[in-house]
Design a protein around this motif. Structure first.
Motif, PDB file in Angstrom:
ATOM      1  N   UNK A   1       6.672   7.208  38.291  1.00 39.00           N
ATOM      2  CA  UNK A   1       7.623   7.923  37.448  1.00 39.00           C
ATOM      3  C   UNK A   1       9.034   7.678  37.973  1.00 39.00           C
ATOM      4  N   UNK A   2       9.925   7.215  37.093  1.00 39.43           N
ATOM      5  CA  UNK A   2      11.301   6.940  37.479  1.00 39.43           C
ATOM      6  C   UNK A   2      12.184   8.153  37.187  1.00 39.43           C
ATOM      7  N   UNK A   3      13.031   8.488  38.142  1.00 42.10           N
ATOM      8  CA  UNK A   3      13.949   9.598  37.978  1.00 42.10           C
ATOM      9  C   UNK A   3      15.343   9.134  37.543  1.00 42.10           C
ATOM     10  N   UNK A   4      15.438   7.902  37.047  1.00 41.00           N
ATOM     11  CA  UNK A   4      16.722   7.377  36.586  1.00 41.00           C
ATOM     12  C   UNK A   4      17.351   8.245  35.492  1.00 41.00           C
ATOM     13  N   UNK A   5      16.563   8.740  34.485  1.00 43.62           N
ATOM     14  CA  UNK A   5      17.185   9.626  33.482  1.00 43.62           C
ATOM     15  C   UNK A   5      17.769  10.897  34.096  1.00 43.62           C
ATOM     16  N   UNK A   6      17.122  11.420  35.132  1.00 39.64           N
ATOM     17  CA  UNK A   6      17.635  12.625  35.788  1.00 39.64           C
ATOM     18  C   UNK A   6      18.972  12.326  36.456  1.00 39.64           C
ATOM     19  N   UNK A   7      19.056  11.193  37.158  1.00 40.36           N
ATOM     20  CA  UNK A   7      20.308  10.821  37.818  1.00 40.36           C
ATOM     21  C   UNK A   7      21.431  10.633  36.795  1.00 40.36           C
ATOM     22  N   UNK A   8      21.115   9.978  35.682  1.00 40.55           N
ATOM     23  CA  UNK A   8      22.126   9.762  34.636  1.00 40.55           C
ATOM     24  C   UNK A   8      22.598  11.096  34.062  1.00 40.55           C
ATOM     25  N   UNK A   9      21.657  11.976  33.793  1.00 39.74           N
ATOM     26  CA  UNK A   9      21.993  13.284  33.239  1.00 39.74           C
ATOM     27  C   UNK A   9      22.853  14.066  34.228  1.00 39.74           C
ATOM     28  N   UNK A  10      22.486  14.058  35.498  1.00 38.02           N
ATOM     29  CA  UNK A  10      23.276  14.737  36.530  1.00 38.02           C
ATOM     30  C   UNK A  10      24.699  14.191  36.571  1.00 38.02           C
ATOM     31  N   UNK A  11      24.839  12.876  36.529  1.00 38.30           N
ATOM     32  CA  UNK A  11      26.171  12.262  36.588  1.00 38.30           C
ATOM     33  C   UNK A  11      27.024  12.647  35.389  1.00 38.30           C
ATOM     34  N   UNK A  12      26.421  12.671  34.209  1.00 37.11           N
ATOM     35  CA  UNK A  12      27.177  13.024  33.007  1.00 37.11           C
ATOM     36  C   UNK A  12      27.569  14.494  33.003  1.00 37.11           C
ATOM     37  N   UNK A  13      26.686  15.357  33.517  1.00 38.65           N
ATOM     38  CA  UNK A  13      27.022  16.775  33.624  1.00 38.65           C
ATOM     39  C   UNK A  13      28.142  16.994  34.634  1.00 38.65           C
ATOM     40  N   UNK A  14      28.059  16.314  35.772  1.00 36.46           N
ATOM     41  CA  UNK A  14      29.115  16.434  36.785  1.00 36.46           C
ATOM     42  C   UNK A  14      30.461  16.007  36.205  1.00 36.46           C
ATOM     43  N   UNK A  15      30.459  14.935  35.430  1.00 34.23           N
ATOM     44  CA  UNK A  15      31.703  14.466  34.816  1.00 34.23           C
ATOM     45  C   UNK A  15      32.242  15.496  33.824  1.00 34.23           C
ATOM     46  N   UNK A  16      31.362  16.063  32.995  1.00 34.01           N
ATOM     47  CA  UNK A  16      31.808  17.040  32.001  1.00 34.01           C
ATOM     48  C   UNK A  16      32.389  18.289  32.660  1.00 34.01           C
ATOM     49  N   UNK A  17      31.676  18.832  33.654  1.00 36.32           N
ATOM     50  CA  UNK A  17      32.127  20.072  34.274  1.00 36.32           C
ATOM     51  C   UNK A  17      33.197  19.858  35.341  1.00 36.32           C
ATOM     52  N   UNK A  18      33.453  18.608  35.700  1.00 37.43           N
ATOM     53  CA  UNK A  18      34.532  18.309  36.633  1.00 37.43           C
ATOM     54  C   UNK A  18      34.202  18.583  38.075  1.00 37.43           C
ATOM     55  N   UNK A  19      33.013  18.138  38.505  1.00 38.27           N
ATOM     56  CA  UNK A  19      32.631  18.325  39.904  1.00 38.27           C
ATOM     57  C   UNK A  19      32.017  17.033  40.439  1.00 38.27           C
ATOM     58  N   UNK A  20      32.008  16.861  41.749  1.00 33.69           N
ATOM     59  CA  UNK A  20      31.474  15.621  42.316  1.00 33.69           C
ATOM     60  C   UNK A  20      29.960  15.458  42.182  1.00 33.69           C
ATOM     61  N   UNK A  21      29.202  16.566  42.230  1.00 35.10           N
ATOM     62  CA  UNK A  21      27.742  16.457  42.273  1.00 35.10           C
ATOM     63  C   UNK A  21      27.082  17.472  41.348  1.00 35.10           C
TER      64      UNK A  21
END
Length: 199
Positions: A1-21
């Motif tokens: 099972x690849x967690x790549x979608x989770x990493x992408x989702x985390x990155x996009x959320x961090x960008x939207x909310x304005x935080x590093x992680x």
């Protein structure tokens, strides 16, 4: 099972909310719990009007519970030290991350980004992000078979699945374009009047 979608989702959320992680989890309440456990808090302080699961954490973790009256909107904090933890379950505002904190967002079915279940912890410290990610994933690092890891972190089964993250990636652009509902404190009852909290 690849967690790549989770990493992408985390990155996009961090960008939207304005935080590093951002650390995606299976629910906002579990995100708060992980932050409480991580900081080894001995009590939480919550508004009388909030969702049940937050004060229930005190009983679950065998820590103190203090109530307060607060006409909060969008988010509220449950502690001051060492780093504030915010229950930001209903928050949906671009660049709203408060530096130096843990902010927990919900993707439960009634929330602005409705995924049925899920949440995310927003934060700005890399080590905290690594540790909370491991804590959310049974103490292990995603994408490496656990039998090949020397587990050094207490963990819980609180991670967001790739399937939920994929749904999040699909729905996120529309959620960003859409004006969110503004919740008011009276959307929640006074929990101190419920029988379960009088015991």
């Amino acid at each position: 099972m690849s967690f790549e979608p989770v990493r992408k989702f985390e990155n996009q959320l961090a960008e939207f909310f304005g935080c590093p992680y951002a650390v995606a989890v299976d629910s906002c309440t579990h995100g708060i719990e992980l932050c409480v456990r991580y900081q080894k808090l001995d009590k939480i302080n919550v508004p009388k009007r909030t969702y049940l699961s937050v004060p229930f954490l005190a009983n679950k973790l065998n820590i103190g519970l203090e109530w307060r009256d607060e006409a909060w909107q969008d988010c509220y904090k449950i502690n001051d030290e060492p780093k504030p933890i915010y229950d930001a379950a209903v928050l949906w505002t671009r660049d709203s991350y408060i530096p130096g904190t843990f902010m927990c967002i919900s993707f439960q079915y009634a929330k602005h980004l409705s995924l049925g279940r899920g949440g995310v912890i927003l934060l700005d410290d890399e080590n905290d992000a690594i540790q909370l990610k491991k804590m959310s994933y049974d103490g292990r690092i995603p994408d490496i078979p656990w039998r090949e890891q020397n587990i050094d972190t207490f963990g819980l089964h609180y991670y967001m699945t790739p399937e939920v993250a994929s749904l999040g990636l699909e729905r996120l652009p529309e959620a960003i374009k859409t004006k969110p509902h503004k919740w008011v404190v009276t959307d929640w009852p006074d929990l101190t009047k419920l029988e379960i909290f009088k015991k």
